[in-house]
Design a protein around this motif. Structure first.
Motif, PDB file in Angstrom:
ATOM      1  N   HIS A  25       1.029  -1.348  -0.068  1.00  0.00           N
ATOM      2  CA  HIS A  25      -0.016   0.018   0.086  1.00  0.00           C
ATOM      3  C   HIS A  25       0.966   1.191   0.074  1.00  0.00           C
ATOM      4  N   ASN A  26       0.770   2.085  -1.129  1.00  0.00           N
ATOM      5  CA  ASN A  26       1.550   3.267  -1.099  1.00  0.00           C
ATOM      6  C   ASN A  26       0.868   4.372  -0.664  1.00  0.00           C
ATOM      7  N   ASN A  29      -4.334   6.788  -2.713  1.00  0.00           N
ATOM      8  CA  ASN A  29      -5.228   5.888  -3.544  1.00  0.00           C
ATOM      9  C   ASN A  29      -4.493   4.754  -4.403  1.00  0.00           C
ATOM     10  N   HIS A  30      -3.007   4.684  -3.870  1.00  0.00           N
ATOM     11  CA  HIS A  30      -2.205   3.831  -4.887  1.00  0.00           C
ATOM     12  C   HIS A  30      -1.852   2.781  -4.176  1.00  0.00           C
ATOM     13  N   GLN A  32       0.549  -1.189  -4.866  1.00  0.00           N
ATOM     14  CA  GLN A  32       1.569  -2.055  -5.763  1.00  0.00           C
ATOM     15  C   GLN A  32       0.837  -3.407  -5.910  1.00  0.00           C
ATOM     16  N   MET A  42       1.713  -0.312 -10.854  1.00  0.00           N
ATOM     17  CA  MET A  42       0.879   0.577  -9.921  1.00  0.00           C
ATOM     18  C   MET A  42      -0.472   0.623 -10.031  1.00  0.00           C
ATOM     19  N   ARG A  44      -4.197   2.085  -9.050  1.00  0.00           N
ATOM     20  CA  ARG A  44      -4.913   3.325  -8.654  1.00  0.00           C
ATOM     21  C   ARG A  44      -6.324   2.889  -8.274  1.00  0.00           C
ATOM     22  N   PRO A  46      -9.754   3.872  -7.808  1.00  0.00           N
ATOM     23  CA  PRO A  46     -10.774   5.073  -8.176  1.00  0.00           C
ATOM     24  C   PRO A  46     -11.755   5.594  -6.999  1.00  0.00           C
ATOM     25  N   LYS A  50     -12.703   4.270  -3.134  1.00  0.00           N
ATOM     26  CA  LYS A  50     -11.779   4.745  -2.349  1.00  0.00           C
ATOM     27  C   LYS A  50     -12.223   4.610  -0.747  1.00  0.00           C
ATOM     28  N   TRP A  66      -3.914  -0.007 -17.993  1.00  0.00           N
ATOM     29  CA  TRP A  66      -4.105   1.115 -18.866  1.00  0.00           C
ATOM     30  C   TRP A  66      -3.391   0.598 -20.070  1.00  0.00           C
ATOM     31  N   LYS A  72       0.531   0.659 -15.273  1.00  0.00           N
ATOM     32  CA  LYS A  72      -0.283   1.089 -14.341  1.00  0.00           C
ATOM     33  C   LYS A  72      -1.447   0.399 -14.576  1.00  0.00           C
ATOM     34  N   ASN A  74      -5.950   0.393 -13.075  1.00  0.00           N
ATOM     35  CA  ASN A  74      -7.051   0.704 -12.250  1.00  0.00           C
ATOM     36  C   ASN A  74      -7.550  -0.476 -11.488  1.00  0.00           C
TER      37      ASN A  74
END
Length: 94
Positions: A25-26, A29-30, A32, A42, A44, A46, A50, A66, A72, A74
């Motif tokens: 957990h970075n 809202n990011h 790994q 990475m 994300r 949304p 969240k 993506w 990256k 979602n």
């Protein structure tokens, strides 16, 4: 069929989605992700997820990479521990 197997019909990834496990957990809202296609991405989280769905390390999720930046993705869905165990038992994830 009198016996209850406890099997649920779970949401499965679409063509452009993959199973992934949260490795870190970075913050914010990011996260790994280690994706089932062998890539580390990475992820994300949304805004729609969240504050409603808490995502922790070790959770099994569905990620949508993506198409313009493959490193990256979602996070589209999080499975409960019971659902993740069912996916492992059925051979969908390692």
């Amino acid at each position: 069929m009198s016996e209850n197997t406890g099997r649920k019909n779970l949401r499965m990834p679409n063509d452009d989605e993959v199973f992934a496990v949260v490795t870190e957990h970075n913050g914010g809202n990011h996260v790994q992700l280690r994706c089932a296609d062998g890539e580390d991405r990475m992820g994300r989280i949304p805004g729609r997820m969240k504050y409603r769905v808490w995502i922790n390390e070790g959770d099994v999720v569905i990620a949508e990479p993506w198409d313009w930046q493959d490193e990256k993705a979602n996070v589209e869905w999080r499975y409960t521990d019971e659902d993740a165990d069912q996916l492992r038992a059925e051979g969908h994830i390692d």
